[in-house]
Motif scaffolding. Structure first.
Motif, PDB file in Angstrom:
ATOM      1  N   ARG A 221      57.870  63.985 102.823  1.00 61.06           N
ATOM      2  CA  ARG A 221      57.197  64.151 104.114  1.00 61.06           C
ATOM      3  C   ARG A 221      55.816  63.493 104.095  1.00 61.06           C
ATOM      4  NH1 ARG A 221      58.124  69.069 104.336  1.00 61.06           N
ATOM      5  NH2 ARG A 221      60.078  68.906 105.498  1.00 61.06           N
ATOM      6  N   ASP A 222      55.118  63.631 102.988  1.00 64.84           N
ATOM      7  CA  ASP A 222      53.805  63.008 102.852  1.00 64.84           C
ATOM      8  C   ASP A 222      53.923  61.487 102.851  1.00 64.84           C
ATOM      9  OD1 ASP A 222      50.855  63.135 102.128  1.00 64.84           O
ATOM     10  OD2 ASP A 222      51.632  62.067 100.376  1.00 64.84           O
ATOM     11  N   ALA A 223      54.905  60.959 102.102  1.00 64.23           N
ATOM     12  CA  ALA A 223      55.077  59.503 102.027  1.00 64.23           C
ATOM     13  C   ALA A 223      55.498  58.929 103.367  1.00 64.23           C
ATOM     14  CB  ALA A 223      56.106  59.154 100.950  1.00 64.23           C
ATOM     15  N   VAL A 224      56.418  59.602 104.063  1.00 61.82           N
ATOM     16  CA  VAL A 224      56.854  59.125 105.380  1.00 61.82           C
ATOM     17  C   VAL A 224      55.691  59.143 106.360  1.00 61.82           C
ATOM     18  CG1 VAL A 224      58.286  59.743 107.376  1.00 61.82           C
ATOM     19  CG2 VAL A 224      59.297  59.658 105.089  1.00 61.82           C
ATOM     20  N   ALA A 225      54.873  60.187 106.314  1.00 59.57           N
ATOM     21  CA  ALA A 225      53.711  60.259 107.205  1.00 59.57           C
ATOM     22  C   ALA A 225      52.747  59.109 106.926  1.00 59.57           C
ATOM     23  CB  ALA A 225      53.006  61.603 107.037  1.00 59.57           C
ATOM     24  N   LYS A 226      52.535  58.782 105.665  1.00 60.63           N
ATOM     25  CA  LYS A 226      51.637  57.675 105.331  1.00 60.63           C
ATOM     26  C   LYS A 226      52.200  56.343 105.816  1.00 60.63           C
ATOM     27  CE  LYS A 226      49.205  59.577 101.320  1.00 60.63           C
ATOM     28  NZ  LYS A 226      48.966  59.441  99.866  1.00 60.63           N
ATOM     29  N   VAL A 227      53.506  56.148 105.642  1.00 58.22           N
ATOM     30  CA  VAL A 227      54.115  54.896 106.113  1.00 58.22           C
ATOM     31  C   VAL A 227      53.981  54.789 107.625  1.00 58.22           C
ATOM     32  CG1 VAL A 227      56.299  53.652 106.385  1.00 58.22           C
ATOM     33  CG2 VAL A 227      55.689  54.643 104.169  1.00 58.22           C
ATOM     34  N   ASN A 228      54.225  55.883 108.330  1.00 56.73           N
ATOM     35  CA  ASN A 228      54.117  55.829 109.790  1.00 56.73           C
ATOM     36  C   ASN A 228      52.672  55.653 110.252  1.00 56.73           C
ATOM     37  OD1 ASN A 228      56.807  55.863 110.621  1.00 56.73           O
ATOM     38  ND2 ASN A 228      56.964  58.080 110.337  1.00 56.73           N
ATOM     39  N   ALA A 229      51.718  56.194 109.485  1.00 60.40           N
ATOM     40  CA  ALA A 229      50.310  55.950 109.811  1.00 60.40           C
ATOM     41  C   ALA A 229      49.959  54.477 109.592  1.00 60.40           C
ATOM     42  CB  ALA A 229      49.412  56.841 108.956  1.00 60.40           C
ATOM     43  N   LEU A 230      50.515  53.883 108.549  1.00 56.99           N
ATOM     44  CA  LEU A 230      50.294  52.462 108.300  1.00 56.99           C
ATOM     45  C   LEU A 230      50.899  51.630 109.429  1.00 56.99           C
ATOM     46  CD1 LEU A 230      49.102  50.521 106.137  1.00 56.99           C
ATOM     47  CD2 LEU A 230      51.404  50.375 105.162  1.00 56.99           C
ATOM     48  N   ARG A 231      52.047  52.061 109.941  1.00 60.05           N
ATOM     49  CA  ARG A 231      52.681  51.359 111.063  1.00 60.05           C
ATOM     50  C   ARG A 231      51.798  51.400 112.309  1.00 60.05           C
ATOM     51  NH1 ARG A 231      56.769  53.879 113.148  1.00 60.05           N
ATOM     52  NH2 ARG A 231      57.409  52.068 114.345  1.00 60.05           N
ATOM     53  N   GLN A 232      51.065  52.489 112.479  1.00 60.70           N
ATOM     54  CA  GLN A 232      50.158  52.565 113.625  1.00 60.70           C
ATOM     55  C   GLN A 232      49.087  51.486 113.539  1.00 60.70           C
ATOM     56  OE1 GLN A 232      50.330  54.674 116.395  1.00 60.70           O
ATOM     57  NE2 GLN A 232      52.360  55.091 115.548  1.00 60.70           N
ATOM     58  N   LYS A 233      48.675  51.160 112.315  1.00 65.08           N
ATOM     59  CA  LYS A 233      47.654  50.130 112.114  1.00 65.08           C
ATOM     60  C   LYS A 233      48.258  48.730 112.090  1.00 65.08           C
ATOM     61  CE  LYS A 233      44.318  51.106 109.267  1.00 65.08           C
ATOM     62  NZ  LYS A 233      43.556  51.468 108.048  1.00 65.08           N
ATOM     63  N   MET A 234      49.539  48.660 111.738  1.00 66.13           N
ATOM     64  CA  MET A 234      50.243  47.380 111.666  1.00 66.13           C
ATOM     65  C   MET A 234      51.489  47.493 112.541  1.00 66.13           C
ATOM     66  SD  MET A 234      50.165  46.656 107.537  1.00 66.13           S
ATOM     67  CE  MET A 234      48.632  46.636 106.607  1.00 66.13           C
ATOM     68  N   PRO A 235      51.364  47.369 113.858  1.00 64.59           N
ATOM     69  CA  PRO A 235      52.484  47.633 114.768  1.00 64.59           C
ATOM     70  C   PRO A 235      53.712  46.758 114.529  1.00 64.59           C
ATOM     71  CG  PRO A 235      50.415  47.530 115.972  1.00 64.59           C
ATOM     72  CD  PRO A 235      50.127  47.059 114.585  1.00 64.59           C
ATOM     73  N   ASP A 236      53.511  45.587 113.935  1.00 63.81           N
ATOM     74  CA  ASP A 236      54.647  44.703 113.688  1.00 63.81           C
ATOM     75  C   ASP A 236      55.225  44.876 112.296  1.00 63.81           C
ATOM     76  OD1 ASP A 236      52.338  43.681 112.549  1.00 63.81           O
ATOM     77  OD2 ASP A 236      52.743  41.588 113.085  1.00 63.81           O
ATOM     78  N   LEU A 237      54.833  45.937 111.585  1.00 64.74           N
ATOM     79  CA  LEU A 237      55.335  46.183 110.236  1.00 64.74           C
ATOM     80  C   LEU A 237      56.841  46.392 110.258  1.00 64.74           C
ATOM     81  CD1 LEU A 237      54.575  46.825 107.200  1.00 64.74           C
ATOM     82  CD2 LEU A 237      54.559  49.231 107.905  1.00 64.74           C
ATOM     83  N   ALA A 238      57.580  45.659 109.435  1.00 63.04           N
ATOM     84  CA  ALA A 238      59.029  45.823 109.293  1.00 63.04           C
ATOM     85  C   ALA A 238      59.303  46.646 108.037  1.00 63.04           C
ATOM     86  CB  ALA A 238      59.714  44.463 109.195  1.00 63.04           C
ATOM     87  N   VAL A 239      59.961  47.794 108.213  1.00 67.67           N
ATOM     88  CA  VAL A 239      60.297  48.672 107.093  1.00 67.67           C
ATOM     89  C   VAL A 239      61.714  48.343 106.631  1.00 67.67           C
ATOM     90  CG1 VAL A 239      60.705  51.064 106.407  1.00 67.67           C
ATOM     91  CG2 VAL A 239      58.712  50.483 107.812  1.00 67.67           C
ATOM     92  N   LEU A 240      61.833  47.991 105.360  1.00 71.73           N
ATOM     93  CA  LEU A 240      63.098  47.511 104.798  1.00 71.73           C
ATOM     94  C   LEU A 240      63.542  48.441 103.679  1.00 71.73           C
ATOM     95  CD1 LEU A 240      62.078  43.739 104.536  1.00 71.73           C
ATOM     96  CD2 LEU A 240      63.260  44.868 106.439  1.00 71.73           C
ATOM     97  N   ALA A 241      64.608  49.182 103.920  1.00 76.90           N
ATOM     98  CA  ALA A 241      65.132  50.117 102.927  1.00 76.90           C
ATOM     99  C   ALA A 241      66.272  49.475 102.141  1.00 76.90           C
ATOM    100  CB  ALA A 241      65.612  51.390 103.617  1.00 76.90           C
ATOM    101  N   ALA A 242      66.598  50.101 101.023  1.00 74.58           N
ATOM    102  CA  ALA A 242      67.612  49.524 100.135  1.00 74.58           C
ATOM    103  C   ALA A 242      69.018  49.609 100.707  1.00 74.58           C
ATOM    104  CB  ALA A 242      67.561  50.221  98.775  1.00 74.58           C
ATOM    105  N   HIS A 243      69.285  50.657 101.512  1.00 73.90           N
ATOM    106  CA  HIS A 243      70.657  50.873 101.984  1.00 73.90           C
ATOM    107  C   HIS A 243      70.731  51.024 103.501  1.00 73.90           C
ATOM    108  CE1 HIS A 243      71.475  51.372  97.762  1.00 73.90           C
ATOM    109  NE2 HIS A 243      70.685  52.428  97.697  1.00 73.90           N
ATOM    110  N   ASP A 244      69.779  50.439 104.203  1.00 77.50           N
ATOM    111  CA  ASP A 244      69.771  50.473 105.663  1.00 77.50           C
ATOM    112  C   ASP A 244      70.613  49.312 106.178  1.00 77.50           C
ATOM    113  OD1 ASP A 244      69.245  50.439 108.377  1.00 77.50           O
ATOM    114  OD2 ASP A 244      67.077  50.677 108.175  1.00 77.50           O
TER     115      ASP A 244
END
Length: 296
Positions: A252-275
């Protein structure tokens, strides 16, 4: 970022076969992991086993190394007994003879010998399958993840030491250090792989104690964040939903940090291993950068 010109020539994704997992594994679920593991009767559709390939000026870098084809051809690859039952309930793999790491690299025009560095998001078998081929490269893993190998019952936690602690590998165990770049907040610690700001390893513990993500930044291109198994579906991550495996508080902490980073970088592409959508997300991000570069 400290670079003035793009240190990255190309970014690609290959898949070393496919995996079906339980829907509860993808999440979200309220069920305890072992409850759904032993009671679920459903499997997802086949999902990729992604390896990301970055051609950096300091050498070809892999983020994860995929699944070893020996896992579907060698009956002794997985442990026996109760641990073997857990592995069989957790995932089903299909890996053809042309779906190996070496074959995927060859399709991109690289040789295995071209790989300079392999960053391992975490030490589960579907991320370390290429290790037998990489005795010439630096293998980067977080210190916390490496230390977890010494904790009790590693196989029960998905860590098969016989496939990890191979002779001749050049392991580089990294620990988070303060980051001087305020644009990465709320991440305040990490590891700048080449010291140029283009590839920054960020701690995203939760799926495992030492899971790493890798931020890829290039001038004129959308940033990319390769997150391993922090999520199995970037849209679920964007919604703040967690997968069904791992330490919920840490995830939950890591996901919140990633989403906060996305707020600062709106074009951030999140790439998972099995998505299943990750390859399209990468292509869209690269196309956006190409258009911007052409317009400039």
């Amino acid at each position: 970022m400290t670079f003035s010109t793009d240190p990255i020539k190309n970014i690609s994704v290959i898949s070393t076969g496919s995996v079906a997992i339980r829907p509860e594994h993808v999440g979200p679920t309220w069920k305890n992991t072992y409850v759904w593991l032993f009671t679920s009767t459903r499997w997802t559709a086949a999902r990729p086993i992604n390896v990301y390939v970055i051609e950096h000026r300091d050498g070809v870098v892999l983020f994860d190394t995929g699944q070893d084809r020996a896992s579907v051809t060698d009956p002794a690859y997985f442990p026996g007994g109760l641990n073997g039952l857990v592995y069989s309930r957790l995932a089903k793999f299909e890996i053809g003879p042309t779906e190996t790491l070496a074959a995927g690299l060859s399709e991109l025009g690289y040789r295995v010998q071209d790989v300079n560095t392999a960053v391992i998001s975490h030490l589960h078998q579907d991320h370390i399958g290429g290790l037998p081929l990489l005795g010439h490269a630096d293998i980067v893993v977080s210190r916390d993840e490496w230390n977890s190998l010494s904790a009790p019952l590693p196989e029960m936690r998905g860590l098969m030491r016989s496939h990890i602690e191979l002779p001749g590998l050049n392991w580089k165990r990294v620990a988070p250090e303060p980051l001087a770049d305020p644009t990465l907040a709320p991440f305040t610690d990490g590891h700048d792989l080449f010291g140029d700001g283009s590839l920054v390893l960020l701690p995203t513990a939760g799926h495992t104690p030492g899971s790493l993500s890798m931020l890829v930044r290039r001038p004129g291109h959308a940033p990319l964040l390769m997150v391993g198994d922090l999520t199995y579906d970037a849209d679920l991550l964007f919604a703040g939903e967690l997968p069904g495996v791992g330490d919920k508080k840490q995830m939950r902490d890591a996901v919140a940090k990633v989403n906060a980073l996305r707020q600062k970088m709106p074009d951030l592409a999140v790439l998972a291993a099995h998505d299943p959508a990750a390859a399209d997300r990468l292509a869209a991000a690269l196309a956006t950068g190409a258009v911007a570069h052409a317009a400039g």
